[in-house]
Scaffold this motif. Structure first.
Motif, mmCIF file in Angstrom:
data_model
loop_
_atom_site.group_PDB
_atom_site.id
_atom_site.type_symbol
_atom_site.label_atom_id
_atom_site.label_comp_id
_atom_site.label_asym_id
_atom_site.label_seq_id
_atom_site.Cartn_x
_atom_site.Cartn_y
_atom_site.Cartn_z
ATOM 1 N N PRO A 239 43.456 52.087 37.713
ATOM 2 C CA PRO A 239 44.559 51.288 37.683
ATOM 3 C C PRO A 239 44.885 50.525 36.219
ATOM 4 C CG PRO A 239 43.463 50.182 39.297
ATOM 5 C CD PRO A 239 42.722 51.554 38.938
ATOM 6 N N THR A 240 46.089 50.268 35.765
ATOM 7 C CA THR A 240 46.175 49.318 34.879
ATOM 8 C C THR A 240 46.329 47.844 35.213
ATOM 9 O OG1 THR A 240 48.706 49.763 34.807
ATOM 10 C CG2 THR A 240 47.359 51.504 33.615
ATOM 11 N N ALA A 241 46.382 47.512 36.370
ATOM 12 C CA ALA A 241 46.376 46.184 36.711
ATOM 13 C C ALA A 241 46.197 45.935 38.174
ATOM 14 C CB ALA A 241 48.055 45.691 36.912
ATOM 15 N N VAL A 242 45.539 44.716 38.360
ATOM 16 C CA VAL A 242 45.027 44.342 39.662
ATOM 17 C C VAL A 242 45.832 43.144 40.100
ATOM 18 C CG1 VAL A 242 43.036 43.538 40.891
ATOM 19 C CG2 VAL A 242 42.739 45.128 38.985
ATOM 20 N N PHE A 243 46.273 42.947 41.352
ATOM 21 C CA PHE A 243 46.751 41.918 42.095
ATOM 22 C C PHE A 243 45.792 41.450 42.734
ATOM 23 C CE2 PHE A 243 49.839 40.737 45.789
ATOM 24 C CZ PHE A 243 49.621 39.284 45.395
ATOM 25 N N CYS A 244 45.479 40.325 43.044
ATOM 26 C CA CYS A 244 44.485 39.659 43.932
ATOM 27 C C CYS A 244 45.098 38.744 44.975
ATOM 28 C CB CYS A 244 43.253 38.913 43.510
ATOM 29 S SG CYS A 244 42.422 40.281 42.140
ATOM 30 N N ALA A 245 44.571 38.499 46.191
ATOM 31 C CA ALA A 245 45.132 38.054 47.333
ATOM 32 C C ALA A 245 44.770 36.445 47.010
ATOM 33 C CB ALA A 245 44.906 38.584 48.734
ATOM 34 N N ASN A 246 43.817 36.110 46.300
ATOM 35 C CA ASN A 246 43.828 34.698 45.938
ATOM 36 C C ASN A 246 43.064 34.629 44.389
ATOM 37 O OD1 ASN A 246 41.152 34.745 46.135
ATOM 38 N ND2 ASN A 246 40.954 33.234 47.695
ATOM 39 N N ASP A 247 43.001 33.483 44.138
ATOM 40 C CA ASP A 247 42.610 33.262 42.555
ATOM 41 C C ASP A 247 41.030 33.298 42.626
ATOM 42 O OD1 ASP A 247 45.000 32.622 41.536
ATOM 43 O OD2 ASP A 247 44.903 30.805 41.664
ATOM 44 N N LEU A 248 40.228 33.104 43.626
ATOM 45 C CA LEU A 248 38.750 33.267 43.739
ATOM 46 C C LEU A 248 38.503 34.793 43.312
ATOM 47 C CD1 LEU A 248 37.560 30.470 46.196
ATOM 48 C CD2 LEU A 248 37.667 30.513 43.708
ATOM 49 N N LEU A 249 39.228 35.667 44.198
ATOM 50 C CA LEU A 249 39.096 37.009 44.149
ATOM 51 C C LEU A 249 39.365 37.569 42.583
ATOM 52 C CD1 LEU A 249 40.808 38.543 47.275
ATOM 53 C CD2 LEU A 249 38.330 38.557 46.833
ATOM 54 N N ALA A 250 40.491 37.018 41.959
ATOM 55 C CA ALA A 250 41.012 37.211 40.955
ATOM 56 C C ALA A 250 39.799 36.948 39.848
ATOM 57 C CB ALA A 250 42.141 36.778 40.482
ATOM 58 N N LEU A 251 39.114 35.828 39.811
ATOM 59 C CA LEU A 251 38.067 35.239 38.893
ATOM 60 C C LEU A 251 37.068 36.052 39.140
ATOM 61 C CD1 LEU A 251 38.528 31.417 39.308
ATOM 62 C CD2 LEU A 251 39.366 32.681 37.345
ATOM 63 N N GLY A 252 36.794 36.754 40.182
ATOM 64 C CA GLY A 252 35.472 37.582 40.321
ATOM 65 C C GLY A 252 35.930 38.897 39.554
ATOM 66 N N VAL A 253 37.132 39.520 39.585
ATOM 67 C CA VAL A 253 37.499 40.735 39.038
ATOM 68 C C VAL A 253 37.527 40.376 37.858
ATOM 69 C CG1 VAL A 253 39.530 42.245 38.615
ATOM 70 C CG2 VAL A 253 38.933 41.588 41.287
ATOM 71 N N LEU A 254 37.984 39.291 37.043
ATOM 72 C CA LEU A 254 37.775 39.023 35.843
ATOM 73 C C LEU A 254 36.148 39.045 35.136
ATOM 74 C CD1 LEU A 254 39.185 38.167 33.068
ATOM 75 C CD2 LEU A 254 39.060 35.740 34.028
ATOM 76 N N GLN A 255 35.278 38.688 36.116
ATOM 77 C CA GLN A 255 34.015 38.544 35.726
ATOM 78 C C GLN A 255 33.488 40.057 35.631
ATOM 79 O OE1 GLN A 255 31.535 35.965 38.217
ATOM 80 N NE2 GLN A 255 32.908 34.321 37.674
ATOM 81 N N ALA A 256 34.010 40.683 36.575
ATOM 82 C CA ALA A 256 33.559 42.193 36.457
ATOM 83 C C ALA A 256 33.870 42.853 35.420
ATOM 84 C CB ALA A 256 33.847 42.794 37.907
ATOM 85 N N MET A 257 35.094 42.914 34.958
ATOM 86 C CA MET A 257 35.860 43.405 33.910
ATOM 87 C C MET A 257 34.916 43.043 32.491
ATOM 88 S SD MET A 257 38.107 45.219 35.078
ATOM 89 C CE MET A 257 37.741 45.287 36.788
ATOM 90 N N TYR A 258 34.798 41.703 32.298
ATOM 91 C CA TYR A 258 33.980 41.419 31.160
ATOM 92 C C TYR A 258 32.507 41.863 31.093
ATOM 93 C CZ TYR A 258 37.104 38.529 28.348
ATOM 94 O OH TYR A 258 38.217 38.074 27.495
#
Length: 338
Positions: A239-258
């Motif tokens: 996918p070209t975008a990710v929506f996360c159910a909370n910010d902690l999940l989103a920060l984890g996704v961001l770490q995985a991308m980097y």
């Protein structure tokens, strides 16, 4: 353990005089008050709050049970509740269920045993069995971050359907047509409502429900987000975008991308939920759906105080369902048009 009788014996006064020094110092002479207080200080006497509650018939403790005290969102909820409780001369006992229904049941049993003034509760048990069991104790409670079902008790929540729609509408408006939803535990009502809002936004844009691919996680923390991010990277059609159910999940996704060398937002956009303090401070500032957490906690505590007022007679308190509005806060993590 030093008791009030020990203080009375050492000070050479009656138990009643010691009680007056503690509770009504204005009725005791200054000399006696100083003598008794010096004995209290020397012996290290601390009055029994449980005994005081039995005599008064009402506790000064309000309990707060949340899903995850490690989540800054719930810390802000607690701050709001504590502020309202302090203004009313009460204290808040903060507890963490860890998203575990069994832990939640044990804490609710403890609250009943201690006869707390009331409970502010973010339920972990999606079946509602824990709440049903707790109702038998006739201790008032208010649901926080969840709508009251059947209007049997007060609740303070945020319109999560609207919040999910705001997040995905923003992603669609910036050109995304394939979106992953990192949702957390699927049994949580908040997770379901945010997904419903996301699907509504896709339908408004004329996109099929298949444009949203849900990736559930067992928990709502950074580690679960990192695992979900790795799963996103492993999808055959990324996918070209990710929506996360909370910010902690989103920060984890961001770490995985980097960690994988994937640029945010150039290669993949990310939107979180809650707008915790760390969202704006991330290496790529995080777009997020803001919840008024402090206001939510304060309003929940105020509703509980209304219900537990000593002079309120039967039927004087009307249960209320308060639904607050979310707000999208756009930052760099989602800003590259496609």
């Amino acid at each position: 353990m030093v008791g009030i009788k020990d203080v009375a014996k050492h000070a050479g006064v009656s138990v009643g005089t010691v009680s007056n020094v503690i509770n009504r110092p204005d009725v005791v002479s200054e000399e006696t008050r100083h003598r008794v207080q010096s004995v209290i200080d020397r012996l290290g006497y601390v009055r029994s709050e449980s005994a005081r509650q039995l005599r008064a018939g009402q506790s000064r403790i309000m309990a707060l049970l949340v899903l995850d005290m490690g989540n800054p969102f719930f810390v802000d909820v607690a701050r709001g509740a504590e502020r309202a409780a302090l203004d009313a001369g009460l204290r808040v006992m903060m507890c963490n269920s860890g998203q575990s229904p069994s832990e939640e049941a044990e804490y609710l049993a403890l609250f009943a045993e201690q006869r707390v003034r009331g409970v502010l509760l973010t339920p972990a048990d999606a079946t509602g069995r824990n709440i049903e069991a707790f109702r038998r104790h006739s201790i008032p409670f208010v649901l926080v971050d969840r709508v009251a079902e059947g209007a049997t008790e007060c609740s303070v929540s945020v319109d999560d359907v609207l919040g999910g729609a705001l997040a995905v509408r923003h992603l669609v408006d910036t050109g995304h047509r394939s979106i992953a939803y990192v949702s957390g535990p699927p049994g949580l009502n908040q997770v379901k409502d945010r997904r419903q809002g996301a699907l509504q936004a896709l339908a408004e844009a004329g996109l099929p429900a298949s444009a949203l691919r849900e990736l559930p996680t067992e928990r709502l923390d950074v580690a679960a987000g990192r695992d979900a991010g790795a799963r996103v990277l492993g999808l055959a059609e990324r996918p070209t975008a990710v929506f996360c159910a909370n910010d902690l999940l989103a920060l984890g996704v961001l770490q995985a991308m980097y960690a994988a060398g994937v640029s945010v937002p150039e290669d993949i956009a990310i939107v979180g939920y809650d707008d915790i303090e760390f969202a704006a401070a991330a290496v790529v500032p995080l777009t997020s759906v803001r919840q008024p957490a402090i206001k939510m906690g304060a309003m929940a505590a105020e509703l509980l105080l209304e219900e537990t007022e000593a002079d309120a007679g039967p039927g004087e308190h009307g249960h209320r369902r308060v639904v607050l509005q979310p707000e999208l806060v756009v930052r760099r993590s989602s800003l590259t048009p496609r």
